[in-house]
Design a protein around this motif. Structure first.
Motif, PDB file in Angstrom:
ATOM      1  N   ILE A 299      46.539  56.040  40.554  1.00 49.10           N
ATOM      2  CA  ILE A 299      46.156  55.329  40.900  1.00 49.10           C
ATOM      3  C   ILE A 299      46.501  54.438  39.125  1.00 49.10           C
ATOM      4  CG2 ILE A 299      44.087  53.706  40.144  1.00 49.10           C
ATOM      5  CD1 ILE A 299      44.315  53.210  43.343  1.00 49.10           C
ATOM      6  N   ASP A 300      47.164  52.997  39.535  1.00 46.33           N
ATOM      7  CA  ASP A 300      47.951  52.890  38.201  1.00 46.33           C
ATOM      8  C   ASP A 300      46.859  51.639  37.867  1.00 46.33           C
ATOM      9  OD1 ASP A 300      49.179  50.427  36.627  1.00 46.33           O
ATOM     10  OD2 ASP A 300      51.230  52.471  36.951  1.00 46.33           O
ATOM     11  N   ALA A 301      45.870  52.122  36.532  1.00 44.45           N
ATOM     12  CA  ALA A 301      44.626  51.235  36.302  1.00 44.45           C
ATOM     13  C   ALA A 301      45.035  50.260  35.835  1.00 44.45           C
ATOM     14  CB  ALA A 301      43.915  51.804  34.758  1.00 44.45           C
ATOM     15  N   ASP A 302      46.654  49.566  35.233  1.00 41.79           N
ATOM     16  CA  ASP A 302      46.874  48.383  35.048  1.00 41.79           C
ATOM     17  C   ASP A 302      47.315  47.593  36.417  1.00 41.79           C
ATOM     18  OD1 ASP A 302      46.894  48.304  32.048  1.00 41.79           O
ATOM     19  OD2 ASP A 302      48.578  49.101  31.990  1.00 41.79           O
ATOM     20  N   LEU A 303      47.764  47.728  37.622  1.00 40.06           N
ATOM     21  CA  LEU A 303      47.434  47.210  38.476  1.00 40.06           C
ATOM     22  C   LEU A 303      46.449  47.267  40.051  1.00 40.06           C
ATOM     23  CD1 LEU A 303      49.875  46.302  40.579  1.00 40.06           C
ATOM     24  CD2 LEU A 303      50.282  48.222  41.765  1.00 40.06           C
ATOM     25  N   GLN A 304      46.043  48.525  38.980  1.00 37.52           N
ATOM     26  CA  GLN A 304      44.658  48.383  39.646  1.00 37.52           C
ATOM     27  C   GLN A 304      43.601  46.622  39.244  1.00 37.52           C
ATOM     28  OE1 GLN A 304      43.214  49.527  42.992  1.00 37.52           O
ATOM     29  NE2 GLN A 304      40.519  49.405  42.174  1.00 37.52           N
ATOM     30  N   GLU A 305      43.569  46.431  38.173  1.00 40.97           N
ATOM     31  CA  GLU A 305      42.971  45.341  37.328  1.00 40.97           C
ATOM     32  C   GLU A 305      43.414  44.257  38.054  1.00 40.97           C
ATOM     33  OE1 GLU A 305      40.849  46.881  33.361  1.00 40.97           O
ATOM     34  OE2 GLU A 305      43.039  47.199  32.964  1.00 40.97           O
ATOM     35  N   LEU A 336      48.761  53.553  44.295  1.00 36.14           N
ATOM     36  CA  LEU A 336      48.455  52.922  43.206  1.00 36.14           C
ATOM     37  C   LEU A 336      47.515  52.143  43.084  1.00 36.14           C
ATOM     38  CD1 LEU A 336      51.314  53.888  44.318  1.00 36.14           C
ATOM     39  CD2 LEU A 336      52.122  52.100  42.154  1.00 36.14           C
ATOM     40  N   THR A 337      46.946  51.743  44.539  1.00 39.98           N
ATOM     41  CA  THR A 337      45.112  50.724  43.851  1.00 39.98           C
ATOM     42  C   THR A 337      45.518  50.323  45.483  1.00 39.98           C
ATOM     43  OG1 THR A 337      47.249  48.820  42.959  1.00 39.98           O
ATOM     44  CG2 THR A 337      45.133  48.575  44.274  1.00 39.98           C
ATOM     45  N   LEU A 338      43.594  50.866  45.360  1.00 38.89           N
ATOM     46  CA  LEU A 338      42.693  50.366  46.685  1.00 38.89           C
ATOM     47  C   LEU A 338      40.820  49.964  45.745  1.00 38.89           C
ATOM     48  CD1 LEU A 338      41.999  52.399  49.162  1.00 38.89           C
ATOM     49  CD2 LEU A 338      40.348  53.433  47.955  1.00 38.89           C
ATOM     50  N   THR A 339      41.439  48.561  45.797  1.00 41.44           N
ATOM     51  CA  THR A 339      40.472  47.608  46.003  1.00 41.44           C
ATOM     52  C   THR A 339      39.949  47.038  46.182  1.00 41.44           C
ATOM     53  OG1 THR A 339      42.443  47.176  43.812  1.00 41.44           O
ATOM     54  CG2 THR A 339      40.284  45.719  44.429  1.00 41.44           C
ATOM     55  N   SER A 340      38.852  46.241  46.148  1.00 42.84           N
ATOM     56  CA  SER A 340      37.757  45.751  47.566  1.00 42.84           C
ATOM     57  C   SER A 340      37.263  45.244  46.241  1.00 42.84           C
ATOM     58  CB  SER A 340      36.609  47.157  47.944  1.00 42.84           C
ATOM     59  OG  SER A 340      35.513  45.741  48.444  1.00 42.84           O
ATOM     60  N   PHE A 341      36.750  43.710  47.200  1.00 39.32           N
ATOM     61  CA  PHE A 341      36.047  42.857  46.622  1.00 39.32           C
ATOM     62  C   PHE A 341      34.974  42.349  47.452  1.00 39.32           C
ATOM     63  CE2 PHE A 341      35.012  38.169  45.022  1.00 39.32           C
ATOM     64  CZ  PHE A 341      34.617  38.465  43.979  1.00 39.32           C
TER      65      PHE A 341
END
Length: 667
Positions: A299-305, A336-341
């Motif tokens: 994961i890329d923290a900046d990209l995740q955010e 790189l990103t696994l995001t849930s909202f």
């Protein structure tokens, strides 16, 4: 050698041996006299050895007599002391391994904390039963110091306790392994001082100066990281590497890699008095603790955010219930990103979440605890068409130049209507055109000239209806649109007929409707397989582990499949997805025109819910899945907006993220 002893010496030895005031000292004196009287005799020196042997026997007898006296006469006194002062071995808790992103930015770390424990052993009588009177007295004293802190780790549990003693009874009765019971977590320094000052009235109660888990990057990472919790009776039975005072992973990566993260506890021996108080300032280290391994993610923290920020804005702007963003490396499967909202603050769960905070999460209509990236099973809509196109090419049912005509009105053999989205008509279409304009009619014609049972094995190769194996718990499999599955599902769904209709069911399936269900992680993964030429990766978040010695263990999962379709078929599909963005009949213009970057994509507006008076679905999910750069694919992005309207809403969000990646050196 002559071993004879002189008669004079023998005579004097006999006199010495029968004296009534015998003692080792008198014996030696008498033997000296015997020697002096025997000086004039001529005897052999070997006698010296015999004399030494006799002296040894006498001295040993004297020591044995003294030892017996010590044991018998002073035994009671020594036993009393041993009961009053004992050795207690307590564990020296190992630090849990930290979690960092691909660039070493900390996501989960250890913060100082104090926890309050009670040793049940101090309240057991000779028969092993709990002395209820003593326990009640101690817990009443303790309750007056800590107030309601002991209730903090009860939210979300089935049982509620009315007092500290009831909590201890319940836990210990369920499982006697809990000899050290956690009473309260994360107590402050003032409370700890008051507890220690009341030590005489609190036998077996102690404060452990340890650490607690701290998540430093907020809600964007909660579903990935998960959270930790206090060990339960089930944990003790099922996990060989934990004990009653441990903290274990409950969800996310914390659970997935718990055994590697938890480390190995050390042991310290303390001398304690009858009240359980330490006698000396320092204990004796029996075993040094070994910290858990540190986990570095893909994961890329900046990209995740950034993805979370864009997703949050998109959900609000388009009135969606929630959404997901997945970005995958097409060559390795690394995410790189696994995001849930929406998401939640996993720090609230550390040490036990309060009931009010827990209720607030549960009452959120967006269901924050659901990780939509791996758990939302939804119809994919037209994003499904590239899979069907690739399968048809590979099976020889169509070619790149196969033409079908898209017209406004279309009727099945049995009289049922079928139409393009929003009742459009595109005329004569080849395969590239059909992907570009997302023609329902074209793909319906494809399956009418084929057989659904022959398409199903190709869909299985892309992982439809199967878990991807992503290394995070709670993934769901979706559902494969097969005749067999529809008939099985009809037993539980009254709105389904237990019959597979060759035209209606097959046509609905190939356009991503009907009983077809997928998750965002599945869609990203099959798009990666299209982009990389036929390798279906096992998507993963773990990059590598590193221990205290600096030794690394790289995570390299085995692909789910390779060469799942021919390279020629997949190239045609990629050309179609490129054309959908950049071609003359392209419908995904929102991803075109990014400077120095070409994108290939497919969108989907998946209909669901009830029909209105016009026969139209009132609700739709917005999907887009894309790969870039098209000339040498490196990444895939998949965006899902639950009940988020038209697919171009997802496209707008995707463009913002891709442009940000390019401008911030992430490509």
């Amino acid at each position: 050698m002559d071993l004879k002893i002189s008669k004079n010496v023998q005579k004097e030895y006999k006199k010495a041996s029968i004296k009534t005031d015998f003692s080792p000292k008198s014996f030696v004196s008498e033997m000296k006299n015997a020697f002096s009287k025997g000086k004039e005799d001529k005897f052999n020196p070997a006698f010296d050895y015999i004399l030494l042997f006799v002296a040894f026997v006498v001295m040993f007898g004297f020591l044995f007599f003294q030892l017996s006296s010590l044991q018998v006469e002073q035994g009671k006194e020594m036993l009393a002391k041993s009961k009053n002062n004992q050795i207690r071995i307590r564990k020296d808790t190992a630090f849990r391994g930290v979690i960092a992103d691909r660039n070493g930015k900390l996501l989960a770390q250890n913060a100082s904390s104090m926890n309050l424990y009670l040793s049940v052993e101090k309240y057991l009588d000779e028969k092993g039963y709990v002395d209820s009177e003593a326990l009640e007295e101690a817990t009443n004293t303790l309750g007056g110091i800590i107030g309601d802190l002991w209730k903090d780790n009860l939210a979300g549990q089935d049982e509620q306790y009315s007092s500290i003693s009831e909590k201890i009874y319940s836990i210990y009765d369920k499982d006697p392994y809990f000899t050290e019971i956690l009473v309260a977590s994360n107590i402050d320094n003032e409370t700890a001082i008051r507890i220690k000052a009341s030590g005489n009235n609190l036998p077996g109660v102690y404060v452990d100066s340890g650490s607690k888990r701290e998540y430093v990057k907020g809600n964007a990472f909660s579903h990935i990281l998960g959270y930790t919790g206090n060990v339960t009776a089930d944990d003790l039975k099922n996990l060989e590497y934990v004990d009653s005072t441990d903290v274990v992973g409950r969800t996310g990566l914390e659970k997935q890699y718990d055994e590697k993260l938890i480390g190995e506890d050390g042991q310290i021996a303390w001398e304690v008095d009858s009240m359980g108080r330490t006698v000396e300032d320092e204990g004796y280290v029996l075993k040094e603790p070994v910290a858990g391994e540190n986990l570095y993610l893909t994961i890329d923290a900046d990209l995740q955010e950034k993805a979370y920020e864009v997703l949050e804005i998109g959900v609000d702007k388009y009135g969606a219930v929630g959404g997901s963003v997945v970005i995958e490396d097409v060559n390795t499967g690394g995410l790189l990103t696994l995001t849930s909202f929406p998401s939640y603050d996993n720090n609230l769960f550390v040490g036990g979440i309060s009931q009010s905070d827990y209720d607030s999460i549960l009452q959120n209509s967006g269901n924050p605890l659901l990780d939509r990236s791996i758990g939302a099973q939804m119809p994919p809509g037209s994003t499904f068409k590239p899979l069907v196109a690739g399968a048809g090419l590979d099976a020889g049912v169509i070619t790149k130049n196969t033409v079908y005509v898209s017209r406004r009105g279309y009727t099945f053999t049995g009289g049922s209507p079928f139409q393009e989205y929003q009742n459009s008509a595109y005329g004569a279409l080849n395969l590239i055109d059909a992907i570009s304009v997302s023609s329902n009619i074209y793909f319906c014609e494809l399956i009418r000239n084929w057989d659904m049972n022959e398409l199903v094995p190709y869909l299985e190769k892309f992982g439809i209806g199967e878990l991807t194996g992503v290394d995070i718990p709670a993934e769901t499999p979706g559902r494969l649109p097969s005749p067999e599955n529809k008939i099985a599902l009809s037993k539980y769904s009254p709105w389904l007929d237990p019959v597979w209709y060759p035209e209606g069911d097959s046509c609905n399936s190939v356009i991503g409707q009907g009983i077809t269900l997928v998750t965002p992680i599945q869609m990203a993964n099959w798009t990666s397989a299209i982009a990389n030429g036929g390798k279906l990766n096992t998507p993963h978040i773990a990059g590598y582990f590193a221990n205290e010695k600096g030794e690394k263990s790289v995570f390299e999962p085995t692909p789910l499949g390779e060469n799942i379709l021919s390279s020629e078929s997949l190239k045609i599909v990629r050309d179609g997805m490129w054309s959908a963005v950049n071609g003359p009949r392209g419908t995904i213009r929102g991803l075109a025109g990014i400077p120095d970057l070409s994108v290939g994509a497919k969108t989907g507006t998946a209909e669901f819910g009830a029909l209105n008076k016009k026969g139209e679905y009132e609700h739709t999910h917005a999907w887009v899945t894309a790969f870039f750069p098209t000339e040498s694919p490196k990444y895939v992005i998949t965006i899902f907006l639950e009940d988020g309207g038209q697919s171009y809403n997802a496209v707008n969000s995707a463009r913002e993220i891709i442009v940000w990646m390019k401008e911030n050196g992430k490509l």
